[in-house]
Design a protein around this motif. Structure first.
Motif, mmCIF file in Angstrom:
data_model
loop_
_atom_site.group_PDB
_atom_site.id
_atom_site.type_symbol
_atom_site.label_atom_id
_atom_site.label_comp_id
_atom_site.label_asym_id
_atom_site.label_seq_id
_atom_site.Cartn_x
_atom_site.Cartn_y
_atom_site.Cartn_z
ATOM 1 N N TYR A 15 0.850 -1.089 -0.140
ATOM 2 C CA TYR A 15 -0.035 -0.072 -0.046
ATOM 3 C C TYR A 15 0.900 1.178 0.061
ATOM 4 O O TYR A 15 1.827 1.385 0.936
ATOM 5 C CB TYR A 15 -0.963 -0.047 1.173
ATOM 6 C CG TYR A 15 -2.023 -1.007 1.074
ATOM 7 C CD1 TYR A 15 -3.082 -0.986 0.252
ATOM 8 C CD2 TYR A 15 -1.979 -2.464 1.800
ATOM 9 C CE1 TYR A 15 -4.211 -1.634 0.160
ATOM 10 C CE2 TYR A 15 -2.805 -3.152 1.733
ATOM 11 C CZ TYR A 15 -3.947 -3.088 0.733
ATOM 12 O OH TYR A 15 -4.733 -3.745 0.643
ATOM 13 N N VAL A 16 0.586 2.265 -1.052
ATOM 14 C CA VAL A 16 1.327 3.242 -1.306
ATOM 15 C C VAL A 16 0.416 4.549 -0.878
ATOM 16 O O VAL A 16 -0.652 4.500 -1.194
ATOM 17 C CB VAL A 16 1.916 3.428 -2.473
ATOM 18 C CG1 VAL A 16 2.791 4.729 -2.739
ATOM 19 C CG2 VAL A 16 2.857 2.209 -2.672
ATOM 20 N N TYR A 17 0.664 5.516 -0.237
ATOM 21 C CA TYR A 17 0.174 6.704 -0.015
ATOM 22 C C TYR A 17 0.880 7.933 -0.714
ATOM 23 O O TYR A 17 1.975 8.085 -0.501
ATOM 24 C CB TYR A 17 -0.159 7.061 1.595
ATOM 25 C CG TYR A 17 -0.983 5.889 2.177
ATOM 26 C CD1 TYR A 17 -2.159 6.019 2.052
ATOM 27 C CD2 TYR A 17 -0.618 4.820 2.807
ATOM 28 C CE1 TYR A 17 -3.099 5.214 2.690
ATOM 29 C CE2 TYR A 17 -1.168 3.907 3.290
ATOM 30 C CZ TYR A 17 -2.456 4.038 3.414
ATOM 31 O OH TYR A 17 -3.336 3.055 3.778
ATOM 32 N N PHE A 18 -0.030 8.663 -1.175
ATOM 33 C CA PHE A 18 0.391 9.959 -2.032
ATOM 34 C C PHE A 18 -0.343 11.158 -1.382
ATOM 35 O O PHE A 18 -1.661 11.032 -1.130
ATOM 36 C CB PHE A 18 0.247 9.848 -3.583
ATOM 37 C CG PHE A 18 1.100 8.974 -4.391
ATOM 38 C CD1 PHE A 18 2.299 9.047 -4.790
ATOM 39 C CD2 PHE A 18 0.352 7.672 -4.607
ATOM 40 C CE1 PHE A 18 2.825 8.146 -5.366
ATOM 41 C CE2 PHE A 18 1.007 6.625 -5.423
ATOM 42 C CZ PHE A 18 2.399 7.010 -6.021
ATOM 43 N N SER A 19 0.127 12.229 -1.742
ATOM 44 C CA SER A 19 -0.188 13.479 -1.336
ATOM 45 C C SER A 19 -0.422 14.156 -2.938
ATOM 46 O O SER A 19 0.691 14.054 -3.485
ATOM 47 C CB SER A 19 0.568 14.515 -0.523
ATOM 48 O OG SER A 19 -0.128 15.852 -0.474
ATOM 49 N N LEU A 20 -1.543 14.685 -3.194
ATOM 50 C CA LEU A 20 -1.760 15.330 -4.628
ATOM 51 C C LEU A 20 -2.134 16.904 -4.345
ATOM 52 O O LEU A 20 -2.848 17.200 -3.317
ATOM 53 C CB LEU A 20 -2.927 14.638 -5.354
ATOM 54 C CG LEU A 20 -2.809 13.101 -5.421
ATOM 55 C CD1 LEU A 20 -3.888 12.831 -6.132
ATOM 56 C CD2 LEU A 20 -1.636 12.889 -6.252
ATOM 57 N N GLY A 21 -1.645 17.836 -5.235
ATOM 58 C CA GLY A 21 -1.822 19.068 -4.965
ATOM 59 C C GLY A 21 -1.659 19.855 -6.332
ATOM 60 O O GLY A 21 -0.732 19.468 -7.353
ATOM 61 N N THR A 22 -2.432 20.966 -6.413
ATOM 62 C CA THR A 22 -2.510 21.640 -7.559
ATOM 63 C C THR A 22 -2.923 23.010 -7.363
ATOM 64 O O THR A 22 -4.042 23.158 -6.571
ATOM 65 C CB THR A 22 -3.399 21.057 -8.701
ATOM 66 O OG1 THR A 22 -3.659 21.854 -9.805
ATOM 67 C CG2 THR A 22 -4.870 20.655 -8.344
ATOM 68 N N ASN A 23 -2.586 24.127 -7.940
ATOM 69 C CA ASN A 23 -3.037 25.311 -7.861
ATOM 70 C C ASN A 23 -3.045 26.242 -9.387
ATOM 71 O O ASN A 23 -3.219 27.412 -9.213
ATOM 72 C CB ASN A 23 -2.194 26.148 -6.888
ATOM 73 C CG ASN A 23 -0.870 26.630 -7.212
ATOM 74 O OD1 ASN A 23 -0.276 25.851 -8.108
ATOM 75 N ND2 ASN A 23 -0.444 27.656 -6.618
ATOM 76 N N ALA A 35 -4.846 29.685 -4.732
ATOM 77 C CA ALA A 35 -4.877 28.873 -3.784
ATOM 78 C C ALA A 35 -4.886 27.192 -4.276
ATOM 79 O O ALA A 35 -4.989 26.866 -5.538
ATOM 80 C CB ALA A 35 -6.514 28.721 -2.828
ATOM 81 N N PHE A 36 -4.644 26.238 -3.499
ATOM 82 C CA PHE A 36 -4.422 24.907 -3.751
ATOM 83 C C PHE A 36 -5.579 24.012 -3.606
ATOM 84 O O PHE A 36 -6.412 24.270 -2.737
ATOM 85 C CB PHE A 36 -3.247 24.447 -3.170
ATOM 86 C CG PHE A 36 -1.739 24.417 -3.411
ATOM 87 C CD1 PHE A 36 -1.191 23.552 -4.253
ATOM 88 C CD2 PHE A 36 -1.212 25.688 -3.310
ATOM 89 C CE1 PHE A 36 -0.038 23.578 -4.686
ATOM 90 C CE2 PHE A 36 -0.145 26.016 -3.976
ATOM 91 C CZ PHE A 36 0.881 24.994 -4.486
ATOM 92 N N LEU A 37 -5.751 22.925 -4.219
ATOM 93 C CA LEU A 37 -6.670 21.857 -4.170
ATOM 94 C C LEU A 37 -5.743 20.791 -3.807
ATOM 95 O O LEU A 37 -4.814 20.321 -4.478
ATOM 96 C CB LEU A 37 -7.524 21.694 -5.402
ATOM 97 C CG LEU A 37 -8.943 20.942 -5.155
ATOM 98 C CD1 LEU A 37 -9.813 21.866 -3.987
ATOM 99 C CD2 LEU A 37 -9.692 20.880 -6.459
ATOM 100 N N ASN A 38 -5.896 19.962 -2.465
ATOM 101 C CA ASN A 38 -5.138 19.076 -2.449
ATOM 102 C C ASN A 38 -6.099 17.681 -1.902
ATOM 103 O O ASN A 38 -7.311 17.758 -1.542
ATOM 104 C CB ASN A 38 -4.258 19.119 -0.901
ATOM 105 C CG ASN A 38 -3.467 20.248 -1.115
ATOM 106 O OD1 ASN A 38 -3.650 21.538 -0.958
ATOM 107 N ND2 ASN A 38 -2.148 20.199 -1.517
ATOM 108 N N ALA A 39 -5.213 16.475 -2.016
ATOM 109 C CA ALA A 39 -6.065 15.317 -1.712
ATOM 110 C C ALA A 39 -4.982 14.167 -1.373
ATOM 111 O O ALA A 39 -3.678 14.467 -1.521
ATOM 112 C CB ALA A 39 -6.939 14.936 -3.044
ATOM 113 N N ALA A 40 -5.399 13.050 -0.670
ATOM 114 C CA ALA A 40 -4.525 11.955 -0.660
ATOM 115 C C ALA A 40 -5.176 10.670 -1.296
ATOM 116 O O ALA A 40 -6.553 10.717 -1.320
ATOM 117 C CB ALA A 40 -4.424 11.877 0.936
ATOM 118 N N VAL A 41 -4.404 9.777 -1.601
ATOM 119 C CA VAL A 41 -4.806 8.611 -2.218
ATOM 120 C C VAL A 41 -4.049 7.525 -1.846
ATOM 121 O O VAL A 41 -2.708 7.632 -1.602
ATOM 122 C CB VAL A 41 -4.854 8.834 -3.776
ATOM 123 C CG1 VAL A 41 -3.383 9.131 -4.309
ATOM 124 C CG2 VAL A 41 -5.435 7.803 -4.672
#
Length: 154
Positions: free
Chosen positions: A2-10, A51-57
């Motif tokens: 299992y791998v966890y990523f943080s994703l971000g974009t602005n 501003a950023f939009l972030n998520a984790a997957v």
């Protein structure tokens, strides 16, 4: 694994950028197990009007940690990420895909450090991660993601 990523974009269509990154990750790295809500956040470490939009997957993968890193960096480039942050100098970006955790692996190489060395200092990482992985143990700090998030940011 299992791998966890943080994703971000602005930059650009932020929600579309995150959804496209998740599609690429699933196609090239592994099966999506869980995806957090999207969180609007202020820029961290630099000034920007965007501003950023972030998520984790969370992804289930058969790839090695270095293969996961290589694929995630290729996804960033293909989506238009030109510059990686270097020496704490951050800038606006179409997409940022950060590898946070690879199971409970601890790795410290010039290319890859696991767990991500700054993850617990960033609310924009920890809040979405705590949503999808509250009981996952940080392999170095010996606390759950939920404990780290609540102990630092609430």
């Amino acid at each position: 694994m299992y791998v966890y990523f943080s994703l971000g974009t602005n930059l650009g269509n932020k929600e579309q950028n995150l959804r496209l990154a998740v599609q690429y990750i699933e196609k090239r790295i592994g099966k999506v197990i869980s995806l957090s809500a999207f969180y609007a956040t202020a820029p961290w470490g630099f000034s920007s009007d965007n501003a950023f939009l972030n998520a984790a997957v969370c992804i289930e993968t058969m790839l090695s940690p270095l293969e996961v890193l290589s694929e995630s960096q290729s996804i960033e480039r293909e989506m238009g990420r030109i510059h990686k942050s270097v020496n704490g100098v951050y800038s606006d970006r179409v997409i940022d895909v950060d590898l946070l955790l690879y199971d409970d692996l601890i790795l410290d190489t010039p290319t890859l450090k696991l767990p991500h060395p700054l993850m617990q200092e960033r609310a924009f990482v920890m809040e979405p991660l705590a949503e999808i992985a509250p009981d996952v143990m940080h392999p170095v700090l010996g606390k759950t993601i939920q404990e780290l998030y609540l102990g630092t940011f609430t």
